[in-house]
Design a protein around this motif. Structure first.
Motif, PDB file in Angstrom:
ATOM      1  N   ASN A   1      13.900   5.211   6.475  1.00 42.29           N
ATOM      2  CA  ASN A   1      13.807   5.707   5.136  1.00 42.29           C
ATOM      3  C   ASN A   1      15.211   6.163   4.497  1.00 42.29           C
TER       4      ASN A   1
ATOM      5  N   ASP B   1       8.204  -1.884   1.739  1.00 46.67           N
ATOM      6  CA  ASP B   1       7.576  -1.735   0.603  1.00 46.67           C
ATOM      7  C   ASP B   1       6.704  -2.892   0.201  1.00 46.67           C
ATOM      8  N   THR B   2       6.774  -4.233   0.672  1.00 50.26           N
ATOM      9  CA  THR B   2       5.860  -5.443   0.552  1.00 50.26           C
ATOM     10  C   THR B   2       5.651  -5.998   1.525  1.00 50.26           C
TER      11      THR B   2
ATOM     12  N   LYS C   1      12.088  -4.412   1.614  1.00 48.98           N
ATOM     13  CA  LYS C   1      12.121  -2.929   1.343  1.00 48.98           C
ATOM     14  C   LYS C   1      13.610  -2.561   0.415  1.00 48.98           C
TER      15      LYS C   1
ATOM     16  N   ASN D   1       6.961  -0.381   7.982  1.00 50.32           N
ATOM     17  CA  ASN D   1       7.366   0.758   6.684  1.00 50.32           C
ATOM     18  C   ASN D   1       7.971  -0.122   5.567  1.00 50.32           C
TER      19      ASN D   1
ATOM     20  N   GLN E   1       0.787  -1.176   0.136  1.00 50.57           N
ATOM     21  CA  GLN E   1       0.255   0.041   0.003  1.00 50.57           C
ATOM     22  C   GLN E   1       0.923   1.277  -0.087  1.00 50.57           C
ATOM     23  N   LYS E   2       0.156   2.298  -0.022  1.00 45.67           N
ATOM     24  CA  LYS E   2       0.755   3.757  -0.356  1.00 45.67           C
ATOM     25  C   LYS E   2       1.429   3.865   1.166  1.00 45.67           C
ATOM     26  N   ASP E   3       0.443   3.633   2.193  1.00 45.64           N
ATOM     27  CA  ASP E   3       0.936   3.768   3.578  1.00 45.64           C
ATOM     28  C   ASP E   3       1.223   2.282   4.070  1.00 45.64           C
ATOM     29  N   MET E   4       2.565   2.016   4.519  1.00 46.66           N
ATOM     30  CA  MET E   4       2.986   0.575   4.893  1.00 46.66           C
ATOM     31  C   MET E   4       3.345   0.897   6.371  1.00 46.66           C
TER      32      MET E   4
END
Length: 223
Positions: A201, A139-140, A166, A137, A129-132
């Motif tokens: 990030n 990516d998948t 990620k 946090n 999702q856009k907000d993970m």
């Protein structure tokens, strides 16, 4: 608020933040994930397992893929684990195994079924999702549930597998091990684990280089 009282409160807050930071660094070191832009925190309602230094998960001792090295089986190992107060759940934290583990959910489900020919796609929930923020946090996230042929440590028959990916960060393979009673609170325990780990990030230069090399290896040969 009195200046002295305010100073005491600020000092306590600073002290507690330093404790949390130190704890996070110690947990990251225990999982061999140092310098990887990852934070970890002790899950609420759990105590660290000081008995088993390494948790080796052999999902099905009677199963081995046909293309595997003779005698090898499908499973995972975890160097950090936490047990719930009533011992109906064990949270197994990730150990650094590289950039991508996206094939593990399929392999682990087939091992538990004892059948490498089954289609496991419907058993794997893929979240991107856009907000993970609820998924460390990443990516998948790949989430899948398994019934173990042989109970782990004699009583944990149910398992939720979590595999995270990620960009330019180590992949994470985690597990929520549950007794029959723990299964009643499976969503609570899953969320407890996911809220105890967080990808940053700001990937390091080392992991950026690893990502580039990984993508080069995975690129189809045009010749």
């Amino acid at each position: 608020m009195r200046p002295r009282l305010r100073a005491v409160i600020m000092g306590l807050l600073l002290f507690m933040s330093q404790i949390c930071y130190a704890q996070s660094e110690w947990m990251v070191d225990s999982c061999h994930l140092s310098f990887s832009d990852i934070k970890m925190y002790q899950p609420e309602g759990f105590v660290i397992d000081t008995v088993n230094k390494v948790h080796l998960i052999d999902l099905n001792p009677d199963f081995s893929p046909s293309n595997a090295i003779k005698g090898s089986r499908i499973g995972s190992f975890h160097t950090l684990a936490f047990i719930s107060y009533n011992e109906d759940c064990i949270l197994l934290f990730p150990t650094n195994l590289g950039l991508s583990l996206s094939g593990m959910p399929d392999g682990e489900l087939k091992a538990c079924a004892g059948n490498e020919n089954i289609n496991t796609k419907k058993q794997i929930i893929i979240v991107a999702q856009k907000d993970m923020s609820k998924y460390c946090n990443a990516d998948t996230a790949y989430i899948y549930r398994m019934k173990l042929p042989n109970p782990y440590l004699g009583k944990y028959t149910n398992c939720i597998g979590i595999c995270l990916r990620k960009y330019a960060h180590p992949a994470m393979l985690m597990k929520v091990m549950l007794t029959g009673e723990g299964l009643l609170s499976e969503d609570v325990y899953l969320n407890t684990l996911l809220s105890s780990i967080e990808y940053g990030n700001e990937p390091t230069e080392t992991w950026k280089r690893k990502e580039i090399l990984f993508n080069e290896l995975m690129r189809p040969n045009k010749n």
